[in-house]
Design a protein around this motif. Sequence first.
Motif, PDB file in Angstrom:
ATOM      1  N   LYS A   2       0.838  -1.192   0.000  1.00  0.00           N
ATOM      2  CA  LYS A   2       0.000   0.000   0.000  1.00  0.00           C
ATOM      3  C   LYS A   2       0.878   1.249   0.000  1.00  0.00           C
ATOM      4  O   LYS A   2       1.912   1.284   0.667  1.00  0.00           O
ATOM      5  N   GLU A 214      -3.814   2.454   8.599  1.00  0.00           N
ATOM      6  CA  GLU A 214      -4.727   1.402   8.165  1.00  0.00           C
ATOM      7  C   GLU A 214      -6.189   1.850   8.209  1.00  0.00           C
ATOM      8  O   GLU A 214      -7.043   1.232   7.583  1.00  0.00           O
ATOM      9  N   LYS A 215      -6.453   2.929   8.912  1.00  0.00           N
ATOM     10  CA  LYS A 215      -7.819   3.471   8.950  1.00  0.00           C
ATOM     11  C   LYS A 215      -8.132   4.298   7.712  1.00  0.00           C
ATOM     12  O   LYS A 215      -9.290   4.661   7.473  1.00  0.00           O
TER      13      LYS A 215
END
Length: 224
Positions: A2, A214-215
């Motif tokens: 990511k 990650e949020k």
Amino acid sequence: MKGWGAQQVRDAEAPHLAAGEPLMERASAALARECDRMLEGEGVSPAHARVVVLVGGGNNGGDALFAAATLAQQGARVELVRASSRVHEEGLAAALAAGATVVSGGAAKLAASADLIVDGILGTGTSADPRLRGDARELVAAIAAAKPSGLVVAVDIPSGIHPDSGEVPDPAAVLRADVTVTFGGAKAGLLLPPARDFAGEVRVYDIGLAADLEKLTPLVEVDA
């Protein structure tokens, strides 16, 4: 893998900085460990290595200076090249106290023959046009043209690439890294062409931001 945007990373950092967490200390420690790993991989003892650190004026430069202090404490010959009139003064003091020296004349030649060059000029705080300018551009272009004989590690991103889009508007003034040490999460630009060809191996060190990132929705996801 990511890839996150520069603003996303800054947003993730904000509450940790407000709480007084030592993010720069964590980042510089990770950078120093990676420098050790790279040198040892080439059969060079970190205690006997010659390291040239290119120092910018932002937090990237601070990360590089505190890592330089660690390397100098280990016995490395560490030479600092200021690429900005303004630098992280606490980091500079730590590096000098550990035995690092500041060089000016002949810096490009010194860097080109070093065991390791640390590119700590520009990071995610760069402008919409990330190209180097002035003395910093002349320095990096001269080093790049000399084709360094040692390793190159970029701090967070190679200076001169766009952290979000991966654009490289002035490729002649970007050092191709063997390894890019990036903190919290990979920056999106490192995973996109043409910048990914300048980033080398991307190694992500979490400094306490992983759960926050990650949020968020990453800008890009690619096969690792």
